[in-house]
Design an enzyme around this catalytic site. Structure first.
Site, PDB file in Angstrom:
ATOM      1  N   ASN A 137      -9.616   0.960   9.219  1.00  0.00           N
ATOM      2  CA  ASN A 137      -8.943   0.646  10.749  1.00  0.00           C
ATOM      3  C   ASN A 137      -9.327   1.194  11.554  1.00  0.00           C
ATOM      4  O   ASN A 137     -10.639   0.837  12.338  1.00  0.00           O
ATOM      5  CB  ASN A 137      -7.396   0.647  10.526  1.00  0.00           C
ATOM      6  CG  ASN A 137      -6.475   0.830  11.418  1.00  0.00           C
ATOM      7  OD1 ASN A 137      -7.003   0.119  12.484  1.00  0.00           O
ATOM      8  ND2 ASN A 137      -5.337   0.261  11.370  1.00  0.00           N
ATOM      9  N   THR A 138      -9.719   2.481  11.932  1.00  0.00           N
ATOM     10  CA  THR A 138      -9.446   2.725  13.086  1.00  0.00           C
ATOM     11  C   THR A 138     -10.657   2.954  13.450  1.00  0.00           C
ATOM     12  O   THR A 138     -10.840   2.389  14.819  1.00  0.00           O
ATOM     13  CB  THR A 138      -9.308   4.486  13.238  1.00  0.00           C
ATOM     14  OG1 THR A 138      -8.002   4.627  12.691  1.00  0.00           O
ATOM     15  CG2 THR A 138      -9.541   5.448  14.226  1.00  0.00           C
ATOM     16  N   ALA A 156      -9.448   5.204   4.237  1.00  0.00           N
ATOM     17  CA  ALA A 156      -9.740   6.639   5.076  1.00  0.00           C
ATOM     18  C   ALA A 156     -10.506   6.898   5.470  1.00  0.00           C
ATOM     19  O   ALA A 156     -11.092   7.613   4.077  1.00  0.00           O
ATOM     20  CB  ALA A 156      -8.270   7.068   4.690  1.00  0.00           C
ATOM     21  N   GLY A 157     -11.091   7.087   6.774  1.00  0.00           N
ATOM     22  CA  GLY A 157     -11.635   8.923   6.607  1.00  0.00           C
ATOM     23  C   GLY A 157     -12.995   8.257   7.018  1.00  0.00           C
ATOM     24  O   GLY A 157     -14.157   9.374   7.907  1.00  0.00           O
ATOM     25  N   GLY A 217      -8.218   8.652  10.141  1.00  0.00           N
ATOM     26  CA  GLY A 217      -8.790   8.263  11.469  1.00  0.00           C
ATOM     27  C   GLY A 217      -9.765   9.445  11.953  1.00  0.00           C
ATOM     28  O   GLY A 217      -9.712   9.651  13.418  1.00  0.00           O
ATOM     29  N   LYS A 248       0.592  -1.452  -0.160  1.00  0.00           N
ATOM     30  CA  LYS A 248       0.108   0.126   0.073  1.00  0.00           C
ATOM     31  C   LYS A 248       0.869   1.682   0.135  1.00  0.00           C
ATOM     32  O   LYS A 248       1.494   1.631   1.047  1.00  0.00           O
ATOM     33  CB  LYS A 248      -0.788  -0.115   1.407  1.00  0.00           C
ATOM     34  CG  LYS A 248      -1.650   1.917   1.684  1.00  0.00           C
ATOM     35  CD  LYS A 248      -2.359   1.341   2.381  1.00  0.00           C
ATOM     36  CE  LYS A 248      -2.895   2.435   2.944  1.00  0.00           C
ATOM     37  NZ  LYS A 248      -3.788   2.917   4.445  1.00  0.00           N
TER      38      LYS A 248
END
Lengths: 287, 280
Positions: free
Chosen positions: B211-212, B189-190, B163, B102
């Site tokens: 992830n987050t 992301a986001g 995040g 990535k």
């Protein structure tokens, strides 16, 4: 009572090498010649017979003041009140043997390459055997680990290590010159017509080498490097030795030297030099 | 968006799941493993970091995942330019866990926005070195096209900064990217919750990377499952074809046979009932 750190010459039994003489006779001669730690190694006898021999060896070694180790069998070692047990790579793990033997008895491990040595040390072994240095009749199938392993072990292993495998009075000086300070012999002693004299000669080489060796590695031999961004000084000569110094030799880490990845297989051959920038990295959680 | 095959294929590899899961910031390795199970993810992401020279413990995340059939997608986080990203990618490949990477080049400390030029440069170089490159990129359709042309195995536009949990800030662009792309589009992301995952899939994404929002949810395992279900729901919804948006209402219940007469549209509905319904 002797400690493992004081021991310099290790003799392992091998009754097939002296069919005409008894185990105790040969081992006593070895001890009188200077062996300060002996091992009962007998892959053939049933356990009851093994215990009988172990008890007799314990008797002998107690009388002569040497350490006594039993090969492979913690239960025999306990039953015979031996000082410890010696394990091969396929025997019980150190932790299991430690559970059975408690903190005070010795556990030794045979190792054939530096990562095994580091693993044994980390697992809590008291000493290791390092070899085979030369091809040997005792372990005919195993390729020799060669003197380079002895040099690596001398730099990277902190617990006592005994160089083993094909060592005899004719090559002992080479092994000691490679960095060993302790030797282990099997056939060269117990297969000799005069085990006492064979031990005396080996012991002589060990003691002379010890006397002539400088007390610590000289500062000139240490290189100043940057490892993971930190300025360090190291006696390591190769990347493998450097990895071993940080207990990384057996871990899943990747190394970079001066911006170039170094494949793990070349770690023993890649030198570390003054001013090098080394990175050791691994996978951590991330998105 | 890829044609409506049931399986997502990236870099020639058929994947069991359209959810890519990150491995950072979980409360514990056990929770991470459970969340991974609940998510059904096949591709998991990692970072490459220096080993702690003072620690004797093996803290590698792989220790907790050794027994699983997974595709490993290490990221180049921590790289500020293409050069550094390529170095990290080479280190990752040397670990012997495959050649996926990535590309993540975030130069701005507060936004962590990907640097478009360096990301493109790194992708070109990594593809030339035989990597399966999945660049994390801004939500720019032209940039995603350029990355695709550079040989990216998939493009991974962000919904919003890493995040933040702000969701999809530019659905219009993301929709464009999904419509134009000839390689899989993974929204990365986001994202904040399962609703964002469903929306991403409805926009035409082929998968999402989170992830987050999972790791820092109050219950990461439940959120992992929610994400999995949302992806399935969002994808089905996309394939089913949503209705067009309209200004005015259309009754769901057919007018024929109704008990009372329809209100007069010209009257705007007001008082019509009173007139027709006759009240007092």
């Amino acid at each position: 009572m002797r400690t493992i750190h004081e021991c310099k010459l290790y003799v392992v039994s091998g009754e097939n090498y002296h069919p005409d003489r008894g185990l105790l006779e040969v081992m006593e001669a070895a001890i009188r010649g200077g062996a300060d730690i002996v091992q009962l190694r007998d892959k053939a006898s049933p356990k009851r017979e093994l215990l009988r021999k172990a008890r007799a060896m314990r008797e002998l070694t107690r009388r002569l003041g040497t350490l006594f180790i039993v090969n492979d069998h913690p239960d025999i070692a306990l039953a015979a009140e031996a000082d410890g047990v010696h394990l091969g790579q396929d025997d019980l793990p150190v932790a299991s043997a430690r559970q059975m033997l408690g903190p005070d008895r010795l556990i030794g491990v045979s190792t054939h390459a530096l990562p095994q040595a580091i693993a044994a040390e980390r697992a809590g072994a008291d000493y290791i055997g390092a070899g085979p240095v030369y091809p040997t009749g005792t372990k005919p199938d195993r390729p020799a680990a060669t003197l380079s392993y002895i040099s690596e072990a001398a730099r990277a292993v902190r617990i006592p290590f005994f160089a083993i495998g094909g060592i005899h009075p004719g090559n002992a000086e080479d092994v000691l010159a490679a960095g060993a300070s302790r030797l282990c012999a099997v056939s060269a002693v117990v297969g000799s017509p005069d085990p006492e004299e064979a031990c005396r000669r080996l012991r002589g080489y060990i003691d002379r080498r010890q006397a002539s060796r400088p007390p610590s590695p000289s500062a000139a031999a240490r290189a100043r490097l940057t490892v993971n961004g930190r300025a360090v000084e190291t006696p390591a000569a190769t990347l493998l030795e450097l990895a071993a110094e940080y207990r990384l030799a057996d871990r899943r880490v990747v190394a970079e030297r001066n911006g170039e990845v170094v494949p793990r297989a070349s770690w023993p051959d890649v030198p570390v030099r003054e001013g090098d920038r080394i990175e050791f990295v691994h996978f951590v959680g991330g998105g | 968006m890829q044609a409506s095959t049931n399986r997502l294929v990236v870099g020639g590899k058929p994947l069991r799941s359209r959810l890519f899961l990150g491995t950072g910031r979980y409360p514990s390795p056990t929770v991470m493993r459970q969340a991974l199970d609940a998510s059904g993810a096949h591709v998991i992401t990692f970072a490459i970091r220096r080993v702690n020279l003072d620690g004797v413990e093996d803290d590698s995340v792989l220790r907790h995942l050794a027994d699983r059939d997974l595709v490993f997608l290490p990221n180049t986080s921590g790289a500020a330019d293409a050069e550094e990203a390529v170095r990290i990618a080479r280190l990752a490949r040397e670990a012997g866990l495959g050649d996926w990477i990535k590309v993540e080049i975030s130069a701005h400390p507060r936004s962590l926005m990907p640097d478009p030029l360096e990301t493109l440069r790194a992708t070109e170089r990594l593809v030339a070195e035989g990597f399966v490159a999945l660049p994390y990129t801004s939500d720019d359709p032209m940039l995603c096209k350029r990355l695709e042309e550079a040989g990216a195995a998939a493009v991974m536009p962000g919904g919003s900064p890493i995040g933040t949990g702000l969701g999809l800030l530019n659905p219009y662009n993301l929709g464009w990217i999904a419509e134009e792309a000839k390689v899989p589009v993974i929204i990365d992301a986001g994202l904040g919750s399962a609703a964002d995952a469903a929306q991403a899939m409805e926009l035409g994404a082929d998968g999402i990377l989170v992830n987050t929002p999972v790791a820092r949810a109050r219950d990461p395992v439940a959120m992992a499952r929610a994400m999995m279900l949302a992806i399935e729901a969002g994808r089905l919804s996309r394939l089913a074809g949503r209705i067009p948006r309209k200004r005015y209402a259309t009754a769901s219940s057919a007018p024929e046979g109704r008990l009372f007469a329809a209100p007069d549209a010209a009257a705007g509905g007001r008082h019509a009932g009173a007139v027709e319904g006759g009240g007092r």
